[in-house]
Design a protein around this motif. Structure first.
Motif, PDB file in Angstrom:
ATOM      1  N   GLY A   1       0.816  -1.213   0.000  1.00 21.98           N
ATOM      2  CA  GLY A   1       0.000   0.000   0.000  1.00 21.98           C
ATOM      3  C   GLY A   1       0.847   1.259   0.000  1.00 21.98           C
ATOM      4  O   GLY A   1       0.505   2.258  -0.656  1.00 21.98           O
ATOM      5  N   CYS A   2       1.959   1.228   0.714  1.00 23.42           N
ATOM      6  CA  CYS A   2       2.878   2.379   0.709  1.00 23.42           C
ATOM      7  C   CYS A   2       3.607   2.494  -0.634  1.00 23.42           C
ATOM      8  O   CYS A   2       3.902   3.589  -1.099  1.00 23.42           O
ATOM      9  N   MET A   3       3.909   1.339  -1.253  1.00 24.23           N
ATOM     10  CA  MET A   3       4.586   1.358  -2.559  1.00 24.23           C
ATOM     11  C   MET A   3       3.741   2.038  -3.631  1.00 24.23           C
ATOM     12  O   MET A   3       4.271   2.721  -4.513  1.00 24.23           O
ATOM     13  N   VAL A   4       2.424   1.848  -3.570  1.00 19.92           N
ATOM     14  CA  VAL A   4       1.562   2.414  -4.608  1.00 19.92           C
ATOM     15  C   VAL A   4       0.982   3.768  -4.199  1.00 19.92           C
ATOM     16  O   VAL A   4       0.327   4.424  -5.007  1.00 19.92           O
ATOM     17  N   GLY A   5       1.210   4.169  -2.954  1.00 13.73           N
ATOM     18  CA  GLY A   5       0.758   5.488  -2.521  1.00 13.73           C
ATOM     19  C   GLY A   5      -0.600   5.519  -1.857  1.00 13.73           C
ATOM     20  O   GLY A   5      -1.110   6.595  -1.544  1.00 13.73           O
ATOM     21  N   ARG A   6      -1.202   4.371  -1.641  1.00 16.17           N
ATOM     22  CA  ARG A   6      -2.481   4.372  -0.910  1.00 16.17           C
ATOM     23  C   ARG A   6      -2.255   4.825   0.528  1.00 16.17           C
ATOM     24  O   ARG A   6      -3.075   5.542   1.097  1.00 16.17           O
ATOM     25  N   TYR A   7      -1.136   4.408   1.094  1.00 17.21           N
ATOM     26  CA  TYR A   7      -0.754   4.819   2.436  1.00 17.21           C
ATOM     27  C   TYR A   7       0.609   5.491   2.409  1.00 17.21           C
ATOM     28  O   TYR A   7       1.332   5.443   1.409  1.00 17.21           O
ATOM     29  N   SER A   8       0.956   6.098   3.535  1.00 19.79           N
ATOM     30  CA  SER A   8       2.262   6.728   3.682  1.00 19.79           C
ATOM     31  C   SER A   8       2.782   6.497   5.087  1.00 19.79           C
ATOM     32  O   SER A   8       2.004   6.458   6.049  1.00 19.79           O
TER      33      SER A   8
ATOM     34  N   THR B   1       2.158  10.122   6.983  1.00 19.80           N
ATOM     35  CA  THR B   1       0.842  10.697   7.269  1.00 19.80           C
ATOM     36  C   THR B   1      -0.170   9.583   7.453  1.00 19.80           C
ATOM     37  O   THR B   1      -0.228   8.676   6.622  1.00 19.80           O
ATOM     38  N   PRO B   2      -0.967   9.618   8.520  1.00 20.96           N
ATOM     39  CA  PRO B   2      -1.936   8.543   8.744  1.00 20.96           C
ATOM     40  C   PRO B   2      -3.087   8.588   7.741  1.00 20.96           C
ATOM     41  O   PRO B   2      -3.404   9.627   7.162  1.00 20.96           O
ATOM     42  N   GLY B   3      -3.718   7.436   7.556  1.00 15.86           N
ATOM     43  CA  GLY B   3      -4.910   7.364   6.721  1.00 15.86           C
ATOM     44  C   GLY B   3      -4.608   7.215   5.245  1.00 15.86           C
ATOM     45  O   GLY B   3      -3.469   7.017   4.822  1.00 15.86           O
ATOM     46  N   LEU B   4      -5.677   7.311   4.443  1.00 18.72           N
ATOM     47  CA  LEU B   4      -5.557   7.174   2.999  1.00 18.72           C
ATOM     48  C   LEU B   4      -4.906   8.403   2.385  1.00 18.72           C
ATOM     49  O   LEU B   4      -5.178   9.535   2.780  1.00 18.72           O
ATOM     50  N   ILE B   5      -4.044   8.170   1.383  1.00 22.84           N
ATOM     51  CA  ILE B   5      -3.398   9.275   0.670  1.00 22.84           C
ATOM     52  C   ILE B   5      -3.947   9.322  -0.763  1.00 22.84           C
ATOM     53  O   ILE B   5      -4.707  10.226  -1.113  1.00 22.84           O
ATOM     54  N   LEU B   6      -3.597   8.353  -1.579  1.00 22.29           N
ATOM     55  CA  LEU B   6      -4.139   8.267  -2.937  1.00 22.29           C
ATOM     56  C   LEU B   6      -5.273   7.246  -2.930  1.00 22.29           C
ATOM     57  O   LEU B   6      -5.025   6.047  -2.844  1.00 22.29           O
ATOM     58  N   ALA B   7      -6.502   7.723  -3.007  1.00 24.12           N
ATOM     59  CA  ALA B   7      -7.652   6.817  -2.938  1.00 24.12           C
ATOM     60  C   ALA B   7      -8.781   7.275  -3.850  1.00 24.12           C
ATOM     61  O   ALA B   7      -9.932   6.914  -3.651  1.00 24.12           O
ATOM     62  N   ASN B   8      -8.415   8.066  -4.868  1.00 24.36           N
ATOM     63  CA  ASN B   8      -9.404   8.541  -5.829  1.00 24.36           C
ATOM     64  C   ASN B   8      -8.970   8.170  -7.241  1.00 24.36           C
ATOM     65  O   ASN B   8      -7.787   8.007  -7.519  1.00 24.36           O
ATOM     66  N   GLN B   9      -9.928   8.044  -8.126  1.00 22.97           N
ATOM     67  CA  GLN B   9      -9.633   7.546  -9.460  1.00 22.97           C
ATOM     68  C   GLN B   9      -8.645   8.447 -10.204  1.00 22.97           C
ATOM     69  O   GLN B   9      -8.789   9.664 -10.255  1.00 22.97           O
ATOM     70  N   GLY B  10      -7.615   7.801 -10.787  1.00 24.42           N
ATOM     71  CA  GLY B  10      -6.681   8.502 -11.660  1.00 24.42           C
ATOM     72  C   GLY B  10      -5.639   9.342 -10.960  1.00 24.42           C
ATOM     73  O   GLY B  10      -4.917  10.100 -11.620  1.00 24.42           O
ATOM     74  N   GLU B  11      -5.515   9.220  -9.640  1.00 24.18           N
ATOM     75  CA  GLU B  11      -4.516  10.034  -8.945  1.00 24.18           C
ATOM     76  C   GLU B  11      -3.101   9.548  -9.284  1.00 24.18           C
ATOM     77  O   GLU B  11      -2.886   8.386  -9.620  1.00 24.18           O
TER      78      GLU B  11
END
Length: 568
Positions: free
Chosen positions: A347-354, A357-367
């Motif tokens: 998840g950190c590799m693809v940017g969903r998490y970091s 920073t806590p919580g979702l980072i990239l979680a919207n279409q096409g980000e």
């Protein structure tokens, strides 16, 4: 009507003949529904002299879509920014497995324009198919449970702001918090069993049970405090896993438990989990004790709660088959915790998490990675630039998944303990020591990671494994939220064709000693042949510039890549 038989202590002396009972027909009428429960003691019967739960609380079933595949999604399938009141999707309770006190919502329901699509879902003759019932109760706080049971009832607090489905009947009313301890007590389960409604627990099955009003009044502050304490434990446990809407970070890498070694970090976390389980067990038994003693039922019920009914995911006696030996249960928990670490790392590799920073980072279409950097300009662990992470036999690319995973471990636990941590991970995955931990980890990524991901995300994966086939010549993970219509073309030119060239070069070198390298030569040839066949389909799909719409869900979108991705 139900018929049950058991000798009862307070009438036994009135039975001159064994297994012969005398009971007044009026006693049956005391219990709503008049079940023929002739063995029930006078103390239990007297409970029904109290007001019923339905006198103080209202029980309602939620929206019946009549086509969940069309109107429901798991929350991770759609764009984060489209979830919420006045948006396309609302978080929705659809009951779930046996779990008491708290269980967050997995699902979202299409409620755009106040549920216009569901409210107008009709058949060909124009007859309404859906049941948009009790919508005035949407978004209100309540106590919910699973309508279809398994012989055990489990009640959960649902906070303000959620919808609910017809499979998740719910109680509403003032001071709803105070009734939860009663609902999750052994006494309540006993009363449900008397009514014979443990397999289909409707709103009526609950509202027709006695509300132990005097007890609630006498102990209200204690009950509210007790409910709050247990819910906090249950919610903390629930939110520790990435399929929770309120997940922020993996506990194993949080400051409270983080040490330079995964082994020591896990031991600290495991100790904490044991303390949580022990505290919840104590609170649940105290809750049972209050009800049993207040109504003099010590001869009929005990406050004891088996470990298997302490419904915390961190409790292996509940999470797995409690009949397994303790050592095996501990091994299963450790293995799953390591797999959760690996999943979080991806998840950190693809940017969903970091990690920053806590919580979702990239979680919207096409980000993109630029959207990530706009939120975290200087990340300690940067996500993959092109959202294509190769999962191959070796480190043919700098963004190879094992290479990136080792970087992740270095950032989190430090470079000095990398070797030790790799050994520990490999041992947790296989249950034994190995001289080649990196190979074990690489094999896990190529063979088992996607299977575990599909199970974790309930057959709606968000990390898609593009694969050339059984020979495992080419595999690459793509995060569905970052996919765009050029992803396949980039996968082909920058990875697949590049890998074919590298394998051709390796074959040339291996053929200098074909006898010695016979097995490797044979494997590479099979992989290259498979990749070339797969390339035809990949090229065709790339030229088609396929687009996806996250609102359609994983099933619809995944089908667009049939033949390119692993089957779910």
């Amino acid at each position: 009507m139900c018929v049950r038989g058991r000798e009862m202590s307070d009438t036994k002396s009135n039975n001159p003949v064994p297994n012969f009972y005398r009971a007044s027909a009026e006693d049956f009428k005391k219990i709503p529904g008049s079940p023929i429960a002739y063995w029930v003691s006078n103390r239990i019967l007297s409970l029904f002299d109290n007001p019923l739960i339905g006198d103080n609380f209202v029980g309602k079933e939620g929206v019946g879509t009549r086509n969940d595949n069309l109107f429901l999604r798991f929350f991770w399938e759609v764009s984060y920014i489209k979830i919420g009141r006045e948006k396309r999707w609302i978080l929705t309770d659809k009951a779930g497995d046996y779990r008491r006190w708290y269980m967050g919502c997995f699902y979202v329901m299409d409620w755009e324009n106040d549920g216009h699509r569901i409210k107008n879902y009709r058949d060909e003759e124009g007859i309404l198919k859906s049941r948009p019932q009790n919508i005035q109760y949407l978004f209100k706080e309540g106590i919910t449970w699973g309508k279809v049971g398994s012989g055990k009832t489990s009640f959960r607090w649902r906070p303000v702001g959620f919808g609910f489905n017809d499979a998740a009947p719910t109680l509403f009313g003032k001071d709803i918090f105070s009734i939860l301890p009663q609902l999750n007590s052994k006494l309540l389960a006993y009363l449900v069993a008397i009514k014979g409604e443990t397999l289909n627990v409707t709103t009526g099955a609950i509202t027709e049970l006695p509300l132990l009003q005097n007890l609630v009044e006498n102990y209200k502050l204690d009950f509210n405090k007790m409910a709050s304490s247990i819910i906090n434990i249950s919610k903390t446990d629930w939110d520790s896993y990435e399929t929770s809407w309120d997940f922020t970070t993996l506990p194993l890498v949080s400051p409270e438990y983080l040490t330079p070694t995964i082994e020591a970090s896990y031991q600290k976390l495991r100790t904490h989990w044991q303390e949580m389980t022990k505290e919840m067990l104590s609170l649940e038994e105290e809750n049972n004790k209050i009800f049993i003693e207040a109504y003099g039922l010590q001869d009929e019920l005990t406050p004891d709660v088996p470990l298997s009914e302490i419904t915390l995911t961190c409790n292996p006696h509940y999470r797995y088959d409690a009949n397994k030996p303790e050592e095996e249960l501990e091994g299963l928990l450790r293995t799953d915790t390591i797999k959760e670490l690996i999943s979080y790392a991806v998840g950190c590799m693809v940017g969903r998490y970091s990690l920053d920073t806590p919580g979702l980072i990239l979680a919207n279409q096409g980000e993109t990675v630029d959207d990530y950097l706009s939120q975290i300009p200087q990340p300690s662990f940067k996500p993959d630039d092109d959202n294509i992470i190769p999962v191959l036999d070796d480190e043919y690319f700098t963004d190879d998944i094992v290479f990136r995973f080792k970087d992740f471990l270095k950032v989190v636990f430090g470079e000095k303990t990398l070797s030790q941590n790799l050994d520990y991970i490999a041992q947790a995955l296989t249950g034994k020591s190995t001289s080649s931990p990196e190979k074990v980890i690489r094999d896990y990524f190529s063979r088992d990671f996607f299977k575990d991901h599909v199970q974790r995300y309930k057959k709606r994966p968000i990390y898609w494994m593009f694969s050339s086939g059984k020979q495992q010549g080419f595999n690459a993970l793509v995060y569905m939220h970052r996919y765009n219509k050029t992803t396949l073309a980039k996968m082909r030119t920058d990875y697949l064709l590049e890998l074919e060239a590298k394998l051709d070069a390796e074959l040339t070198a291996l053929n200098e000693d074909p006898v010695k390298n016979k097995a490797r030569i044979s494997k590479i040839k099979k992989q290259v042949d498979e990749m070339k066949t797969w390339d035809e389909l990949l090229n065709n799909k790339a030229l088609a510039l396929i687009e996806i719409d996250l609102d359609d869900g994983v099933v619809v979108n995944y089908a667009k890549f049939e033949g390119l991705v692993r089957a779910i």
